[in-house]
Write a protein that holds these residues in place. Structure first.
Motif, PDB file in Angstrom:
ATOM      1  N   GLU A 186       7.916   5.919   1.668  1.00  0.00           N
ATOM      2  CA  GLU A 186       7.461   7.012   2.520  1.00  0.00           C
ATOM      3  C   GLU A 186       7.452   6.636   3.991  1.00  0.00           C
ATOM      4  OE1 GLU A 186       3.668   8.228   1.169  1.00  0.00           O
ATOM      5  OE2 GLU A 186       4.416   9.276  -0.623  1.00  0.00           O
ATOM      6  N   PHE A 187       7.337   5.350   4.305  1.00  0.00           N
ATOM      7  CA  PHE A 187       7.286   4.912   5.700  1.00  0.00           C
ATOM      8  C   PHE A 187       8.669   4.660   6.294  1.00  0.00           C
ATOM      9  CE2 PHE A 187       2.967   4.049   4.385  1.00  0.00           C
ATOM     10  CZ  PHE A 187       2.231   4.326   5.518  1.00  0.00           C
ATOM     11  N   LEU A 188       9.718   4.589   5.455  1.00  0.00           N
ATOM     12  CA  LEU A 188      11.056   4.326   5.993  1.00  0.00           C
ATOM     13  C   LEU A 188      11.528   5.397   6.977  1.00  0.00           C
ATOM     14  CD1 LEU A 188      13.010   2.929   2.908  1.00  0.00           C
ATOM     15  CD2 LEU A 188      11.947   1.676   4.785  1.00  0.00           C
TER      16      LEU A 188
ATOM     17  N   ALA B 183       1.674  -1.372   2.131  1.00  0.00           N
ATOM     18  CA  ALA B 183       1.521   0.075   2.006  1.00  0.00           C
ATOM     19  C   ALA B 183       1.578   0.447   0.539  1.00  0.00           C
ATOM     20  CB  ALA B 183       2.612   0.815   2.778  1.00  0.00           C
ATOM     21  N   ALA B 184       0.918   1.544   0.218  1.00  0.00           N
ATOM     22  CA  ALA B 184       0.940   2.021  -1.163  1.00  0.00           C
ATOM     23  C   ALA B 184       2.327   2.477  -1.576  1.00  0.00           C
ATOM     24  CB  ALA B 184      -0.068   3.159  -1.327  1.00  0.00           C
TER      25      ALA B 184
ATOM     26  N   CYS C 149      14.060   9.301  -6.071  1.00  0.00           N
ATOM     27  CA  CYS C 149      13.053   8.633  -5.232  1.00  0.00           C
ATOM     28  C   CYS C 149      12.025   7.903  -6.093  1.00  0.00           C
ATOM     29  CB  CYS C 149      12.371   9.660  -4.331  1.00  0.00           C
ATOM     30  SG  CYS C 149      13.450  10.411  -3.096  1.00  0.00           S
ATOM     31  N   ALA C 150      11.625   8.515  -7.218  1.00  0.00           N
ATOM     32  CA  ALA C 150      10.679   7.853  -8.104  1.00  0.00           C
ATOM     33  C   ALA C 150      11.285   6.604  -8.735  1.00  0.00           C
ATOM     34  CB  ALA C 150      10.227   8.825  -9.189  1.00  0.00           C
ATOM     35  N   MET C 151      12.588   6.643  -8.962  1.00  0.00           N
ATOM     36  CA  MET C 151      13.268   5.488  -9.528  1.00  0.00           C
ATOM     37  C   MET C 151      13.347   4.333  -8.515  1.00  0.00           C
ATOM     38  SD  MET C 151      17.113   5.386 -11.123  1.00  0.00           S
ATOM     39  CE  MET C 151      16.789   6.943 -11.937  1.00  0.00           C
ATOM     40  N   VAL C 152      13.574   4.668  -7.241  1.00  0.00           N
ATOM     41  CA  VAL C 152      13.721   3.649  -6.205  1.00  0.00           C
ATOM     42  C   VAL C 152      12.362   3.135  -5.753  1.00  0.00           C
ATOM     43  CG1 VAL C 152      14.586   3.241  -3.867  1.00  0.00           C
ATOM     44  CG2 VAL C 152      15.900   4.632  -5.457  1.00  0.00           C
ATOM     45  N   ARG C 153      11.334   3.992  -5.815  1.00  0.00           N
ATOM     46  CA  ARG C 153      10.021   3.621  -5.299  1.00  0.00           C
ATOM     47  C   ARG C 153       9.471   2.432  -6.070  1.00  0.00           C
ATOM     48  NH1 ARG C 153       8.188   8.184  -5.640  1.00  0.00           N
ATOM     49  NH2 ARG C 153       8.466   8.863  -3.480  1.00  0.00           N
ATOM     50  N   LYS C 154       8.978   1.426  -5.349  1.00  0.00           N
ATOM     51  CA  LYS C 154       8.403   0.239  -5.956  1.00  0.00           C
ATOM     52  C   LYS C 154       6.890   0.304  -5.860  1.00  0.00           C
ATOM     53  CE  LYS C 154       8.353  -2.764  -1.864  1.00  0.00           C
ATOM     54  NZ  LYS C 154       6.903  -3.033  -1.961  1.00  0.00           N
ATOM     55  N   GLU C 155       6.255  -0.439  -6.723  1.00  0.00           N
ATOM     56  CA  GLU C 155       4.804  -0.468  -6.726  1.00  0.00           C
ATOM     57  C   GLU C 155       4.309  -1.371  -5.598  1.00  0.00           C
ATOM     58  OE1 GLU C 155       3.442  -1.697 -10.482  1.00  0.00           O
ATOM     59  OE2 GLU C 155       4.262   0.033 -11.567  1.00  0.00           O
ATOM     60  N   GLY C 156       3.541  -0.795  -4.675  1.00  0.00           N
ATOM     61  CA  GLY C 156       3.021  -1.546  -3.547  1.00  0.00           C
ATOM     62  C   GLY C 156       1.562  -1.883  -3.737  1.00  0.00           C
ATOM     63  N   THR C 157       0.861  -2.080  -2.640  1.00  0.00           N
ATOM     64  CA  THR C 157      -0.564  -2.360  -2.692  1.00  0.00           C
ATOM     65  C   THR C 157      -1.324  -1.108  -3.085  1.00  0.00           C
ATOM     66  OG1 THR C 157      -0.725  -1.859  -0.340  1.00  0.00           O
ATOM     67  CG2 THR C 157      -0.334  -4.145  -0.941  1.00  0.00           C
ATOM     68  N   SER C 158      -2.564  -1.286  -3.430  1.00  0.00           N
ATOM     69  CA  SER C 158      -3.366  -0.158  -3.881  1.00  0.00           C
ATOM     70  C   SER C 158      -3.580   0.853  -2.779  1.00  0.00           C
ATOM     71  CB  SER C 158      -4.719  -0.655  -4.408  1.00  0.00           C
ATOM     72  OG  SER C 158      -5.399  -1.394  -3.384  1.00  0.00           O
ATOM     73  N   GLU C 159      -3.669   0.402  -1.548  1.00  0.00           N
ATOM     74  CA  GLU C 159      -3.859   1.311  -0.432  1.00  0.00           C
ATOM     75  C   GLU C 159      -3.142   0.753   0.791  1.00  0.00           C
ATOM     76  OE1 GLU C 159      -8.173  -0.546   0.928  1.00  0.00           O
ATOM     77  OE2 GLU C 159      -7.999   1.555   0.364  1.00  0.00           O
TER      78      GLU C 159
ATOM     79  N   ILE D 147       3.593  18.062   2.939  1.00  0.00           N
ATOM     80  CA  ILE D 147       2.857  17.292   3.945  1.00  0.00           C
ATOM     81  C   ILE D 147       2.277  16.053   3.273  1.00  0.00           C
ATOM     82  CG2 ILE D 147       0.966  17.318   5.608  1.00  0.00           C
ATOM     83  CD1 ILE D 147       1.293  20.303   5.851  1.00  0.00           C
ATOM     84  N   LYS D 148       2.474  14.903   3.917  1.00  0.00           N
ATOM     85  CA  LYS D 148       1.928  13.635   3.440  1.00  0.00           C
ATOM     86  C   LYS D 148       1.203  12.943   4.599  1.00  0.00           C
ATOM     87  CE  LYS D 148       5.646  12.982   0.081  1.00  0.00           C
ATOM     88  NZ  LYS D 148       6.744  12.074  -0.377  1.00  0.00           N
ATOM     89  N   GLU D 149       0.019  12.421   4.314  1.00  0.00           N
ATOM     90  CA  GLU D 149      -0.741  11.693   5.332  1.00  0.00           C
ATOM     91  C   GLU D 149      -0.397  10.209   5.209  1.00  0.00           C
ATOM     92  OE1 GLU D 149      -5.316  11.108   6.970  1.00  0.00           O
ATOM     93  OE2 GLU D 149      -4.927  12.197   5.112  1.00  0.00           O
ATOM     94  N   LEU D 150       0.299   9.688   6.220  1.00  0.00           N
ATOM     95  CA  LEU D 150       0.703   8.288   6.210  1.00  0.00           C
ATOM     96  C   LEU D 150      -0.428   7.368   6.647  1.00  0.00           C
ATOM     97  CD1 LEU D 150       4.287   8.630   7.747  1.00  0.00           C
ATOM     98  CD2 LEU D 150       3.630   8.663   5.337  1.00  0.00           C
TER      99      LEU D 150
END
Length: 906
Positions: free
Chosen positions: A588-590, A583-584, A516-526, A365-368
């Motif tokens: 996860e939002f895709l 988004a952080a 997924c960790a490899m593809v995930r990019k660094e976004g905003t802090s929150e 479970i993830k809170e978007l």
């Protein structure tokens, strides 16, 4: 009499007569009209005899103002050959045929169709343009052009970036030549000076212009005064039946006859599967006369230029092969259902229910956002004991709107039943649930059933070869008639234990979380959330969970616009994709607005690019069984034994080239030829009876067994349900020693209580599938080859014998009689070599007596090893294992040498 009085009386008489004549005057002779109608031929409804300039144009404009069509054409200064036209069509990858008009008015048809996407779908080495034309003047299309959008490619920019030159007309439409750059950007005097200068220069041969792909969009002009063309005139048909042929275009042809799902992919496939219901061929309106066509056909010299163009296309393939997202979704299958649901029976709030669900081990479970949660229920969509999926298969996004109203999105890679698609079914399915857990359980339980049906479809498609898996997925009747309890003969074809782990290249299975960790990019802090409002791009009212802040919180985009942008970038393979969502974690939002099938494809593509950038040599493949991303390193070129077959660590193996069951040393063409002969011959060897006329392959009505019968035979029976069938009448009958019905019904029959009919024991036998094959049409194979291959195949797919040997090996390892696990690989490799090498020598006509003797030794030592496993003599077992391994290596070396010799000689 006074003359003045006489004159006055005469004038009065004339005036009265004139008034009487004027009042009685009628310009229409009714008798003549009546006689004319008697002799006139019926020509449909009589035209309206009112004023010539009536107000019907306004009504006609309102009726057709929203109709839009698109047509793809190609223009060239020289005639194009058929091969050149095929190359151009293959390079665009837009799913449209040339000179065919497609309707864009259907529900959610091609939402991403705009100028940018159309021009970006063509290769950069071709000219492309989008031409807007007045659809009411279709009979004269060249003089009805409203706007022309042409692509300008700058070679200094990055690949895929281009500028758009737009030329518009404010009138009712102009000739197409007025929109060309030479006409629009230069005045008459400038043209005159240019022509004068050019006349003074020496003449040179003009370069051949490249072909231009034109997307013609026919739309109704916004001005009501321009209505009145020939395209939308109504059809006039007389009651007498005469003059029923209307030579004018009837656009009622484009009216929708069926309502499809809201999903754009199914609408697009409807266009492809039934072109006669939605397209109109207007090629005759744009092609010249017959004399011009014949002269072009006979002039072979003109077609030489087209060959140069084809070679140019083959050289630049970087931009000609775009990703076809619609076809990929239809082939792989997916589920993307969204609905606003009111849960009348729920009492706890969403926060408390999510805390209870977090206690589940197999649930992520993830809170978007506040009151928006993403539930990864992939582990809930498969049974215990099965191989774990190598990717995310199902996510459920739940958003709390108000009180007991929730927005539920089910995004899965598992297709659903065609009749169960849409928000209405999802609402009926879970609206009565007491808790969110119960609602999720209902969804996942049904997806488990769908998963089993899809696996059965894959086996049925490979066995019957009647329909592809994508065709079965979109057919409701196939979902209802799938044999989920069937013991399929081909269900173990790809199992590693039935092939050879030693002769396969085993890939490295990559963990999905690592990718997924490899593809995930660094976004905003929150994550920055948007409130309800209007999308800054499409100007549509959207709710808060459908809006995102992008570009450093300076712009708001909705999910539809973001999906369109994501598809456009992915279609051109410009990865990684940055939607600039505040988004952080953008990844996860895709799944909240993009089908999970596309998200997983994007993750594999980006991770493969990163691996290759780091220097990895090899390729990524998706395992057909566990859906994992498997990396195969580039092997040595000389080792042909381990180049063709591939295996996944999950136990699934396949051929590298044809993706069928492993078949080394046979090539894919030889294997297809061998299977066509061998499967029929093998069916004859295991069939019931001893007939000599026909081979009958039956899928029993019980849906659990496929068996074969040699006709003519007095009777036959199903090995599972034990039903007896008379071959002549094809009816069931009762045997004295067995009655194929339940015990309760059997007692009723024995007591003469008839509940069916008088011939209860002679019910017609209706098999699911029955295939008759005449013996004369079955290819002949040498008897020695059939005997050897049959003996190896019977052992190769015998699950019980294999499990017995593996269990005995584990017992001996625990007792110390054996040191390592080698039996499974040896037993599978031995029978694999016996069957496939024997078939290879027969198909390629390279019979070798030495190899044949070695294969006989392999089968003999294998038989001895199976017998020794029943005992506990470790010395004899290890000696037999060494002998079997040595003969296997001898056979492989001999086959490799023979293959190299044949290649060198050829």
């Amino acid at each position: 009499m006074d003359p003045s009085t006489s004159c006055s009386t005469q004038d009065d008489t004339i005036s009265n007569y004139a008034e009487t004549w004027i009042l009685d005057y009628d310009p229409v002779d009714h008798e003549e009209l009546q006689n004319e109608s008697m002799f006139e031929k019926p020509r449909g409804e009589r035209r309206w005899l009112g004023r010539e300039h009536h107000r019907g144009k306004e009504r006609l404009h309102n009726a057709v103002k929203d109709r839009t069509f698109i047509e793809k054409t190609v223009r060239a200064t020289e005639p194009l050959s058929k091969n050149a036209t095929k190359k151009i069509k293959a390079s665009t990858r837009d799913g449209m045929e040339f000179n065919v008009i497609y309707s864009l008015d259907k529900k959610n048809r091609w939402e991403t169709t705009n100028t940018v996407s159309l021009l970006g779908a063509t290769p950069e080495n071709l000219n492309a343009e989008v031409v807007e034309k007045n659809g009411l003047a279709l009979l004269n299309p060249e003089e009805s052009t409203i706007a022309v959008h042409s692509r300008q490619v700058d070679p200094t920019k990055e690949p895929g970036d281009f500028d758009i030159r737009t030329a518009k007309s404010s009138g009712k439409g102009q000739h197409y030549s007025n929109f060309l750059p030479a006409t629009r950007e230069f005045s008459k005097k400038a043209n005159a000076r240019t022509m004068t200068i050019r006349e003074e220069q020496p003449s040179e041969k003009a370069p051949v212009a490249e072909p231009t792909i034109s997307y013609n969009i026919y739309k109704t002009h916004p001005s009501q005064g321009l209505v009145g063309g020939q395209m939308f005139k109504s059809r006039l048909v007389s009651k007498s039946g005469l003059n029923r042929t209307n030579k004018k275009l009837d656009m009622d042809f484009y009216n929708d006859e069926e309502d499809f799902d809201d999903d754009e992919e199914y609408e697009y496939e409807y266009e492809e599967s039934r072109p006669s219901d939605a397209v109109l061929d207007l090629a005759s309106l744009t092609v010249g006369n017959r004399a011009e066509k014949q002269s072009r056909k006979n002039n072979r010299k003109d077609s030489e230029l087209s060959y140069e163009f084809v070679e140019a296309l083959e050289q630049e393939t970087e931009y000609s092969h775009l990703l076809d997202i619609h076809n990929y979704l239809r082939k792989e299958g997916y589920m993307f259902e969204d609905a606003d649901i009111t849960f009348h029976n729920q009492k706890d709030n969403i926060e408390h229910q999510m805390k209870e669900l977090e206690k589940e081990e197999k649930l992520i479970i993830k809170e978007l956002r506040p009151k928006q949660y993403l539930l990864d229920v992939s582990r809930w969509c498969q049974l215990d004991g099965e191989v774990k999926d190598g990717e995310t298969t199902t996510v459920i996004v739940i958003t709390h709107l108000k009180k007991n109203v929730y927005n539920v999105l089910v995004n899965s890679t598992l297709p659903c039943h065609p009749s169960k698609r849409g928000s209405d079914y999802l609402r009926r399915q879970i609206s009565s649930a007491m808790t969110i857990r119960e609602a999720v359980t209902r969804i996942t339980t049904e997806l488990i059933t769908h998963r089993k049906v899809i696996e059965t479809m894959k086996l049925a498609s490979e066995f019957y070869e009647r329909k592809t898996v994508s065709e079965l997925i979109h057919d409701s009747s196939e979902w209802e008639n799938q044999l989920v309890n069937m013991d399929w003969p081909n269900q173990n074809y790809h199992a590693t234990w039935a092939n050879s782990e030693e002769l396969s290249q085993i890939g490295g299975k990559l963990e999905w979380n690592d990718l997924c960790a490899m593809v995930r990019k660094e976004g905003t802090s929150e994550t920055v959330h948007a409130s309800e409002g209007v999308c800054g791009l499409c100007s549509k009212e959207k709710r808060s969970h459908e809006l995102f802040l992008v570009n450093d919180e300076t712009e708001i985009k909705c999910t539809e616009c973001l999906r369109e942008e994501f598809y456009r970038e992915l279609r051109a393979k410009r990865i990684p994709i940055d939607l600039q969502i505040q988004a952080a974690d953008e990844l996860e939002f895709l799944p909240t607005f993009i089908p999970l099938t596309i998200v997983n494809l994007y993750i594999r593509m980006v991770s493969e690019t990163i691996y290759k950038d780091l220097g990895a040599t090899g390729d990524f493949k998706k395992c057909p069984s566990c859906k994992s991303a498997v990396f195969f390193e580039e092997g040595p070129s000389g080792n042909t034994a381990k180049v063709q077959n591939r295996s996944c660590p999950c136990g699934y193996s396949w051929c590298k080239h044809c993706e069928k069951a492993p078949h080394w040393p046979m090539k894919c063409g030889d294997y297809a030829e061998w299977q066509e002969k061998w499967l029929l011959r093998y069916a004859m060897t295991i069939a019931q009876g001893s007939g000599k006329t026909n081979l009958l392959q039956i899928t029993c009505s019980c849906g659990r067994k496929i068996f074969n019968v040699l006709l003519s035979q007095e009777w036959f029976q199903c090995p599972v349900c034990k039903v007896h069938v008379d071959e002549e009448t094809m009816k069931t009958f009762r045997k004295n020693y067995y009655f194929p019905y339940s015990p309760r019904f059997r007692k009723l029959v024995e007591s003469d209580y008839n509940i069916l009919n008088q011939g209860f024991n002679e019910a017609p036998f209706v098999p699911r599938v029955a295939i008759y094959t005449d013996f004369s049409k079955i290819p002949v194979i040498r008897e020695s080859v059939v005997t050897t291959c049959k003996a190896a195949r019977d052992i190769r797919y015998d699950v019980h014998s294999r499990n017995r040997s593996i269990n005995r090996e584990h017992i001996l390892i625990r007792k110390g009689a054996m040191e390592k696990d080698v039996v499974d690989n040896l037993l599978g490799t031995s029978v694999y070599l016996v069957e496939n090498v024997t078939a290879w020598m027969y198909v390629t006509k390279q019979h070798d007596r030495t190899i044949e003797k070695h294969l006989e030794s392999v089968m003999e030592h294998r038989k001895n090893l199976v017998e020794l496993l029943e005992g506990e003599d470790s010395d004899l077992i290890n000696a037999c294992v060494d002998k079997l391994q040595r003969f296997i290596n001898i056979v492989i070396s001999a086959v490799v040498l023979k293959m190299e010799a044949s290649e060198n000689s050829s």
